[in-house]
Design an enzyme around this catalytic site. Structure first.
Site, mmCIF file in Angstrom:
data_model
loop_
_atom_site.group_PDB
_atom_site.id
_atom_site.type_symbol
_atom_site.label_atom_id
_atom_site.label_comp_id
_atom_site.label_asym_id
_atom_site.label_seq_id
_atom_site.Cartn_x
_atom_site.Cartn_y
_atom_site.Cartn_z
ATOM 1 N N SER A 178 77.865 54.950 47.920
ATOM 2 C CA SER A 178 79.034 54.964 47.042
ATOM 3 C C SER A 178 78.724 54.366 45.679
ATOM 4 C CB SER A 178 80.151 54.161 47.693
ATOM 5 O OG SER A 178 81.188 53.902 46.761
ATOM 6 N N TYR A 214 83.352 46.889 50.822
ATOM 7 C CA TYR A 214 82.964 48.284 51.000
ATOM 8 C C TYR A 214 81.630 48.570 50.301
ATOM 9 C CZ TYR A 214 83.177 53.359 50.259
ATOM 10 O OH TYR A 214 82.887 54.692 50.191
ATOM 11 N N LYS A 226 77.964 49.583 51.944
ATOM 12 C CA LYS A 226 77.217 50.800 51.609
ATOM 13 C C LYS A 226 75.787 50.455 51.186
ATOM 14 C CE LYS A 226 80.157 54.070 52.526
ATOM 15 N NZ LYS A 226 79.848 55.058 53.600
#
Lengths: 279, 279
Positions: free
Chosen positions: A112, A148, A152
């Site tokens: 991401s 998050y 990743k």
């Protein structure tokens, strides 16, 4: 080529179905937490209904695959540590370990832009203006903006560990996906959560303008995403690579030269074509 | 300065006790999984007996601290994913989150050379020879050589996320520790596990020679380690920094200039002084 797609009915997985399924080049196996018949319009495909946190189910699904496109995971930047621990940290380990055991050659991993989201936090909204000249590439230090983003990055590092230290997988591609939408012109800020539809802020506001500029910078069209995954599936040269998943947007602040030169990514779209839906 | 030390009775923690305890500059709180009275020679200090995977215990111990030196974790490069998940991934989250809540200013984190161990795997044993001219610094891409290395990198990334996105901690120092021993001339390959003592390989062998060369390259003396932690505790300029934890070894393949210039690390020892114990 036998290809397992995890998280197959999310925004990115369905872009692969739309653009690559039935083209003749791939025998796909879909793996998703929910059966397509229940929640999705993609009801025609047989699906392994499983969570990637379920080690055994992932191992079974991996059997006989040539490649895996690992898209499953907790998908939102607004995340607690607990949100990402099982789906993203343990889940990605399960996928890589199963790929190793099943002697799968290539892993394409949905990383991401939030791995480097700290640059955006520092320089927005100027960063969305082409004149700002800010370009982040795969060699810049990571600056995760969220649990998050950290999760990743963990997947990227774990992938590097596997390809450099284990016999399989032989190749690992981390795509730092920016923003793939449900449909080509799907508006990310049009849902109730964003406040647009419940009147929290107006379409004439500065916030709204900035969000549109951001989207034009971050957009990766569904066909460009599917093409980029295909570039990875066809590549035989990379052992470990990090590539930005973005269309050739005039406003992008992500380098594309590395993806062009290394895996032949040739995006067709520009976020300037994307726009807010009619009011 | 009130300083919490996690993993206080391990190889690194005891180096801090030996060199910094009682110097007058610090009020230490020790946290370890086992009570010092039971397993350690460091029986005189009051200890919070807790595992860093225990969120509540870590939170309680953090209260009122100015800094934390986070050394606790699964310590070995020979590691499974399960070995490192709770102690290193969840444990480091618990420490950082507790530091944020308690408004702790500085976190010094025991990272590891195994975050970049891939370089060693590629270039050993030449990498231990000064003439090879191989130097890895904090800007080189990470190449974890183990689940352990991946988990340490996770801690570094999580630290960066916290300092850039939260009010506290304000400063995070990742020390990529190379090899701190139980005592200054403690031989790392002298235990039964290594095969030296049970005759698996001889002290005259090439493997043994390489291991000694490696140790001379990797060694960080206990006083140099304590000094480096003290540099971090006194610093007020760094927000996020990665530094190699190594003495000024003639054979080192890790950059020291960044640590010298940024936090004033001034190591006194050279691994050439370290040597195998008498047979």
């Amino acid at each position: 080529m036998d290809v397992l797609v995890t998280g197959s009915y999310g925004r990115c997985g369905t872009a692969l179905i739309d653009h690559l399924h039935g083209t003749g080049g791939y025998e796909f196996t879909y793996l998703d937490r929910s059966d397509p018949d229940e929640d999705h319009e993609y009801g025609e495909y047989e699906t392994v209904v499983a969570d990637v946190a379920d080690e055994e189910a992932v191992r079974d699904a991996m059997d006989g695959q040539d490649a895996v496109v690992h898209l499953a995971g907790y998908p939102r930047v607004e995340s607690s540590f607990d949100d990402v621990l099982e789906p993203n940290v343990v889940g990605t380990y399960n996928v890589l370990e199963a790929a190793r055991r099943a002697e799968v050659e290539s892993v394409v991993f949905a990383s991401s832009n939030h791995v480097v989201g700290g640059y955006e936090a520092s320089f927005a909204p100027e960063i969305y203006e082409p004149e700002a000249g800010i370009v982040v590439d795969h060699t810049d230090p990571v600056r995760p903006d969220s649990f998050y983003g950290v999760s990743k990055r963990f997947g990227e590092d774990l992938g590097r560990f596997y390809v450099e230290n284990c016999e399989y997988p032989e190749r690992f591609y981390a795509l730092r996906i920016c923003s793939v939408r449900h449909s080509e012109y799907d508006h990310p800020y049009g849902d109730a959560e964003s406040g647009v539809d419940d009147g929290e802020w107006s379409r004439d506001s500065d916030e709204y303008e900035e969000m549109v500029a951001r989207m034009k910078a971050m957009w990766q069209s569904r066909r460009d995403f599917a093409h980029q995954v295909e570039c990875c599936l066809h590549d035989r040269c990379v052992d470990y690579g990090v590539f930005y998943g973005v269309s050739d947007n005039r406003r992008r602040w992500f380098d594309l030269e590395h993806a062009r030169a290394t895996i032949g990514y040739d995006p067709q779209d520009d976020g300037e074509e994307w726009d807010a839906p009619p009011e």
